[in-house]
Design an enzyme around this catalytic site. Structure first.
Site, PDB file in Angstrom:
ATOM      1  N   CYS B  87       7.377  -4.548  -0.159  1.00  0.00           N
ATOM      2  CA  CYS B  87       6.728  -5.341   0.887  1.00  0.00           C
ATOM      3  C   CYS B  87       7.696  -6.399   1.431  1.00  0.00           C
ATOM      4  O   CYS B  87       8.661  -6.055   2.099  1.00  0.00           O
ATOM      5  CB  CYS B  87       5.435  -5.941   0.342  1.00  0.00           C
ATOM      6  SG  CYS B  87       4.320  -6.535   1.624  1.00  0.00           S
ATOM      7  N   HIS B 195       2.486  -1.419  -2.443  1.00  0.00           N
ATOM      8  CA  HIS B 195       2.740  -2.159  -3.686  1.00  0.00           C
ATOM      9  C   HIS B 195       2.518  -1.275  -4.918  1.00  0.00           C
ATOM     10  O   HIS B 195       1.391  -1.230  -5.437  1.00  0.00           O
ATOM     11  CB  HIS B 195       1.796  -3.352  -3.783  1.00  0.00           C
ATOM     12  CG  HIS B 195       2.132  -4.470  -2.860  1.00  0.00           C
ATOM     13  ND1 HIS B 195       2.880  -5.561  -3.251  1.00  0.00           N
ATOM     14  CD2 HIS B 195       1.828  -4.677  -1.560  1.00  0.00           C
ATOM     15  CE1 HIS B 195       3.028  -6.395  -2.239  1.00  0.00           C
ATOM     16  NE2 HIS B 195       2.401  -5.886  -1.181  1.00  0.00           N
ATOM     17  N   GLU B 197       3.294  -1.846  -7.923  1.00  0.00           N
ATOM     18  CA  GLU B 197       2.926  -2.663  -9.098  1.00  0.00           C
ATOM     19  C   GLU B 197       1.425  -2.959  -9.130  1.00  0.00           C
ATOM     20  O   GLU B 197       0.898  -3.383 -10.140  1.00  0.00           O
ATOM     21  CB  GLU B 197       3.756  -3.951  -9.128  1.00  0.00           C
ATOM     22  CG  GLU B 197       3.309  -5.066  -8.202  1.00  0.00           C
ATOM     23  CD  GLU B 197       3.723  -4.880  -6.741  1.00  0.00           C
ATOM     24  OE1 GLU B 197       4.268  -3.808  -6.398  1.00  0.00           O
ATOM     25  OE2 GLU B 197       3.489  -5.811  -5.939  1.00  0.00           O
TER      26      GLU B 197
END
Lengths: 90, 228
Positions: B87, B195, B197
């Protein structure tokens, strides 16, 4: 000397400008028809110390290339305004 | 042996702890690295996390490139070390010149926070080896400036080299060629808007992020000589 410098940064031709498009779509709601080609950019004002106008322009151009504009998506213009001499007294 | 990961923290980063948690769960040794430090600790992977580095003033990622750590990150990339930008981290990599192109405002001029489906179009990179080409990953996006762009010649070269690794199945932001994630020519620098994660636990809705993060860890374990 100190030069007033104005840098205009605009989305490059051909790059979509969602802000400009949104404004263009909003204007008819206020009765402003026949408005096309709205583009939104930014204006950066600087005061640059330099010996000559050419030097001020060269420094501003270098700043545009290295930081103020991203040449992948943005175009810039440098305009040199009035010059002021520091401490100029009769 | 464990892979060592340095997660860079800029003023305004806000996803660094998610990165640390997910990578630690996958067995990596992780540490946070402050942006003002001119040297990197001994790490195999550098992660530039999401957030708003330096307030995203001027342009997203534009000022982060001048943080002292970025020279060390560039050196790490030039030595062939893995660099992952998520990002805002992807935006920083583009501004730094480690990845081609630039990210500008979403086509619909809306901040978007939603799940997206990503097609893996190149499974032969250090970041996608756990996937197969054509498989689809469910990973969320959370951004305003995710509309990736590059000039036509650059795009052509990138397509020929399969550098557009992840493509949106349903393009949410206007990104050129549906690009969601790209690699550099050497394949060791990877930037993506989604994302991974945030998609490492079924409780959060998907574990597909593990495919990308786990691939990077696999690559390190496979290619790094054993450390004592």
């Amino acid at each position: 000397m100190t030069f007033s410098v104005v840098v205009n940064v605009m989305p490059k031709a051909g790059i979509s400008d969602p802000q400009g498009q949104t404004i263009e779509r909003a204007l008819p709601a206020l009765g402003y028809t026949g408005v096309n080609g709205v583009r939104v950019g930014k204006r950066i004002m600087l005061e640059i110390e330099a010996a000559t106008e050419d030097e001020a322009r060269a420094r501003a151009t270098e700043m545009c290339e290295r930081l103020l504009a991203n040449s992948v998506i943005e175009a810039y213009e440098v305009a040199i305004g009035e010059a002021r001499t520091e401490g100029a007294q009769a | 042996m464990r892979a060592r990961v340095g997660v860079v923290v800029f003023p305004g980063s806000n996803c660094e702890r998610d990165c640390v948690k997910s990578l630690s769960q996958l067995g990596a040794e992780t540490e946070l690295v402050w942006h003002d430090d001119p040297v990197l600790p001994e790490v195999d992977i550098v992660v530039l996390p999401g957030g708003f580095a330096h307030g995203d003033y001027l342009r997203t990622g534009a000022l982060a490139r001048f943080s002292p750590i970025m020279q060390a990150v560039t050196d790490h990339a030039e030595r062939g070390g893995l660099v992952l930008g998520v990002c805002n981290g992807f935006q920083v990599l583009c501004e730094t010149g480690l990845l081609p192109g630039a990210l500008h405002k979403n086509k619909g001029l809306k901040f978007m926070c939603k799940w997206t489906e990503l097609r893996v179009d190149n499974a032969a990179t250090p970041f996608t080896s756990r996937a197969s080409t054509g498989s689809v990953l469910k990973i969320p996006i959370n951004h305003f400036e995710g509309n990736w762009y590059c000039d036509p010649e650059t795009l052509q070269g990138m397509r020929e080299r399969d550098q557009i690794v992840l493509r949106y199945v349903d393009n949410p932001n206007g990104a050129l060629d549906d690009a969601a994630g790209i690699v550099n020519e050497n394949g060791n620098v990877f930037g993506l808007m989604p994302h991974p994660e945030r998609a490492c636990d079924e409780l959060l809705g998907s574990e597909d992020g593990i495919v990308l993060l786990g691939s990077a860890i696999d690559h390190v374990l496979k290619t790094t000589p054993a450390r004592v």
